[in-house]
Design a protein around this motif. Structure first.
Motif, PDB file in Angstrom:
ATOM      1  N   GLY A  78       0.838  -1.202   0.000  1.00 15.17           N
ATOM      2  CA  GLY A  78       0.000   0.000   0.000  1.00 15.17           C
ATOM      3  C   GLY A  78       0.862   1.236   0.000  1.00 15.17           C
ATOM      4  N   TYR A  79       0.294   2.344  -0.474  1.00 14.08           N
ATOM      5  CA  TYR A  79       1.000   3.620  -0.358  1.00 14.08           C
ATOM      6  C   TYR A  79      -0.038   4.700  -0.105  1.00 14.08           C
ATOM      7  N   THR A  80       0.389   5.824   0.412  1.00 14.26           N
ATOM      8  CA  THR A  80      -0.490   6.919   0.805  1.00 14.26           C
ATOM      9  C   THR A  80      -1.382   7.336  -0.360  1.00 14.26           C
ATOM     10  N   MET A  81      -2.665   7.412  -0.106  1.00 13.20           N
ATOM     11  CA  MET A  81      -3.674   7.851  -1.091  1.00 13.20           C
ATOM     12  C   MET A  81      -3.909   6.829  -2.203  1.00 13.20           C
ATOM     13  N   GLU A  82      -3.383   5.590  -2.046  1.00 12.63           N
ATOM     14  CA  GLU A  82      -3.585   4.584  -3.116  1.00 12.63           C
ATOM     15  C   GLU A  82      -5.068   4.285  -3.300  1.00 12.63           C
ATOM     16  N   LEU A  83      -5.753   4.087  -2.180  1.00 12.68           N
ATOM     17  CA  LEU A  83      -7.199   3.845  -2.251  1.00 12.68           C
ATOM     18  C   LEU A  83      -7.922   5.186  -2.133  1.00 12.68           C
ATOM     19  N   PRO A  84      -9.161   5.254  -2.649  1.00 16.33           N
ATOM     20  CA  PRO A  84      -9.895   6.531  -2.639  1.00 16.33           C
ATOM     21  C   PRO A  84     -10.020   7.106  -1.227  1.00 16.33           C
ATOM     22  N   GLY A  85     -10.071   8.410  -1.152  1.00 14.35           N
ATOM     23  CA  GLY A  85     -10.210   9.096   0.136  1.00 14.35           C
ATOM     24  C   GLY A  85      -8.853   9.487   0.665  1.00 14.35           C
ATOM     25  N   ASN A  86      -8.867  10.022   1.897  1.00 10.57           N
ATOM     26  CA  ASN A  86      -7.629  10.505   2.507  1.00 10.57           C
ATOM     27  C   ASN A  86      -6.979   9.322   3.214  1.00 10.57           C
ATOM     28  N   THR A  87      -6.378   8.398   2.437  1.00  5.11           N
ATOM     29  CA  THR A  87      -5.965   7.106   2.998  1.00  5.11           C
ATOM     30  C   THR A  87      -4.452   7.041   3.251  1.00  5.11           C
ATOM     31  N   HIS A  88      -4.095   6.295   4.260  1.00  2.00           N
ATOM     32  CA  HIS A  88      -2.685   6.108   4.614  1.00  2.00           C
ATOM     33  C   HIS A  88      -2.160   4.815   4.001  1.00  2.00           C
ATOM     34  N   ALA A  89      -0.865   4.723   3.855  1.00  2.00           N
ATOM     35  CA  ALA A  89      -0.212   3.552   3.253  1.00  2.00           C
ATOM     36  C   ALA A  89      -0.592   2.273   3.985  1.00  2.00           C
ATOM     37  N   GLU A  90      -0.491   2.284   5.328  1.00  2.00           N
ATOM     38  CA  GLU A  90      -0.770   1.076   6.108  1.00  2.00           C
ATOM     39  C   GLU A  90      -2.245   0.701   6.007  1.00  2.00           C
ATOM     40  N   GLN A  91      -3.093   1.738   6.011  1.00  2.00           N
ATOM     41  CA  GLN A  91      -4.541   1.566   5.887  1.00  2.00           C
ATOM     42  C   GLN A  91      -4.859   0.861   4.568  1.00  2.00           C
ATOM     43  N   CYS A  92      -4.248   1.319   3.471  1.00  2.00           N
ATOM     44  CA  CYS A  92      -4.487   0.723   2.144  1.00  2.00           C
ATOM     45  C   CYS A  92      -3.978  -0.713   2.109  1.00  2.00           C
ATOM     46  N   CYS A  93      -2.792  -0.910   2.636  1.00  2.00           N
ATOM     47  CA  CYS A  93      -2.159  -2.236   2.620  1.00  2.00           C
ATOM     48  C   CYS A  93      -3.042  -3.256   3.343  1.00  2.00           C
ATOM     49  N   LEU A  94      -3.548  -2.862   4.526  1.00  2.00           N
ATOM     50  CA  LEU A  94      -4.350  -3.799   5.339  1.00  2.00           C
ATOM     51  C   LEU A  94      -5.749  -3.979   4.757  1.00  2.00           C
ATOM     52  N   ALA A  95      -6.311  -2.888   4.182  1.00  4.76           N
ATOM     53  CA  ALA A  95      -7.651  -2.994   3.581  1.00  4.76           C
ATOM     54  C   ALA A  95      -7.600  -3.952   2.383  1.00  4.76           C
ATOM     55  N   LYS A  96      -6.557  -3.841   1.587  1.00  6.17           N
ATOM     56  CA  LYS A  96      -6.395  -4.719   0.415  1.00  6.17           C
ATOM     57  C   LYS A  96      -6.211  -6.161   0.878  1.00  6.17           C
ATOM     58  N   TYR A  97      -5.493  -6.360   1.969  1.00  4.06           N
ATOM     59  CA  TYR A  97      -5.274  -7.725   2.468  1.00  4.06           C
ATOM     60  C   TYR A  97      -6.592  -8.333   2.955  1.00  4.06           C
ATOM     61  N   GLU A  98      -7.359  -7.550   3.733  1.00  2.00           N
ATOM     62  CA  GLU A  98      -8.642  -8.050   4.242  1.00  2.00           C
ATOM     63  C   GLU A  98      -9.562  -8.410   3.079  1.00  2.00           C
ATOM     64  N   GLU A  99      -9.576  -7.550   2.064  1.00  2.00           N
ATOM     65  CA  GLU A  99     -10.419  -7.768   0.869  1.00  2.00           C
ATOM     66  C   GLU A  99     -10.020  -9.093   0.217  1.00  2.00           C
ATOM     67  N   GLN A 100      -8.719  -9.286   0.075  1.00  2.00           N
ATOM     68  CA  GLN A 100      -8.148 -10.491  -0.556  1.00  2.00           C
ATOM     69  C   GLN A 100      -8.558 -11.727   0.251  1.00  2.00           C
ATOM     70  N   GLN A 101      -8.476 -11.622   1.586  1.00  3.12           N
ATOM     71  CA  GLN A 101      -8.800 -12.766   2.450  1.00  3.12           C
ATOM     72  C   GLN A 101     -10.287 -13.089   2.337  1.00  3.12           C
ATOM     73  N   ASP A 102     -11.120 -12.060   2.245  1.00  2.00           N
ATOM     74  CA  ASP A 102     -12.570 -12.311   2.180  1.00  2.00           C
ATOM     75  C   ASP A 102     -12.938 -12.986   0.863  1.00  2.00           C
ATOM     76  N   ILE A 103     -12.159 -12.676  -0.196  1.00  2.00           N
ATOM     77  CA  ILE A 103     -12.503 -13.232  -1.512  1.00  2.00           C
ATOM     78  C   ILE A 103     -11.992 -14.666  -1.649  1.00  2.00           C
ATOM     79  N   LYS A 104     -10.769 -14.904  -1.105  1.00  3.50           N
ATOM     80  CA  LYS A 104     -10.108 -16.202  -1.325  1.00  3.50           C
ATOM     81  C   LYS A 104     -10.953 -17.328  -0.713  1.00  3.50           C
ATOM     82  N   GLU A 105     -11.145 -18.404  -1.530  1.00  2.00           N
ATOM     83  CA  GLU A 105     -11.805 -19.598  -0.986  1.00  2.00           C
ATOM     84  C   GLU A 105     -10.945 -20.120   0.164  1.00  2.00           C
ATOM     85  N   ILE A 106     -11.604 -20.555   1.211  1.00  6.99           N
ATOM     86  CA  ILE A 106     -10.808 -21.125   2.309  1.00  6.99           C
ATOM     87  C   ILE A 106     -10.365 -22.512   1.836  1.00  6.99           C
ATOM     88  N   GLY A 107      -9.134 -22.610   1.398  1.00  5.08           N
ATOM     89  CA  GLY A 107      -8.654 -23.911   0.881  1.00  5.08           C
ATOM     90  C   GLY A 107      -7.557 -24.450   1.781  1.00  5.08           C
TER      91      GLY A 107
END
Ligand SMILES: Nc1nc(=O)c(N)c(NC[C@H](O)[C@H](O)[C@H](O)COP(=O)(O)O)[nH]1
Ligand SMILES: [Zn+2]
Length: 164
Positions: free
Chosen positions: A44-73
């Protein structure tokens, strides 16, 4: 191994360079690594995702999104040891009033895989916007490691303050 830490921090710095410079924040890069497999699982990097977003915020939001999508295999049962590299220490207070990244990291403790085990930081936050950043104590109290990766401070600050 210090070499690996520097390599991951240097990669986070390359991400920070993608952030749009602003006078009211810092340009920061963040990389989430699974130490168990030595793989990068999110960035993640600052402002990567829409809004006034921080690098860590983007990095973790993308990870959570990825985990929610991935089939639990079968691969998901492999235990991960997640660590976060961020060129600047996670914010503990934001002039905008938005949720500080230290809080987001603390909340990750209740997630799958026990959340983030260690935060590797390139520099402490300068006191320009919100005074001294007291987030380190909160992280350590929650059992999250806080390690300063040395050697890139000058470059990290030059990128972080590009918009100032
Ligand atoms: N670790 C970290 N990652 C970032 O991506 C970022 N931009 C900051 N910056 C910290 C600084 O304290 C806040 O940017 C200001 O306090 C303004 O707050 P907003 O960013 O507008 O919420 N710190
Ligand atoms: Zn933050």
């Amino acid at each position: 191994e210090p070499g690996d830490h520097q390599a991951y921090m240097r990669y986070a710095l390359s991400l920070a360079r993608k952030a749009p410079p602003k006078p009211t924040n810092y340009c920061v890069g963040a990389v989430l690594v699974d130490e168990a497999s030595n793989r990068i699982v999110s960035t993640g990097y600052t402002m990567e995702l829409p809004g006034n977003t921080h690098a860590e915020q983007c990095c973790l939001a993308k990870y959570e999104e990825q985990q929610d999508i991935k089939e639990i295999g079968p691969t998901d049962t492999a235990s991960k040891r997640l660590v976060l590299y961020t060129t600047m220490e996670p914010c503990n207070k934001r002039a905008s009033g938005n949720l500080p990244c230290t809080e987001t990291i603390l909340k990750s403790k209740s997630k799958r895989n026990g959340g983030i085990q260690t935060v590797y930081v390139g520099v402490k936050e300068p006191e320009k916007f919100v005074g001294e950043n007291a987030g380190r104590a909160k992280l350590e109290e929650a059992g999250i490691g806080y390690t300063h990766v040395l050697g890139l401070e000058r470059e990290i600050l030059a990128v972080a303050t590009a918009g100032h």
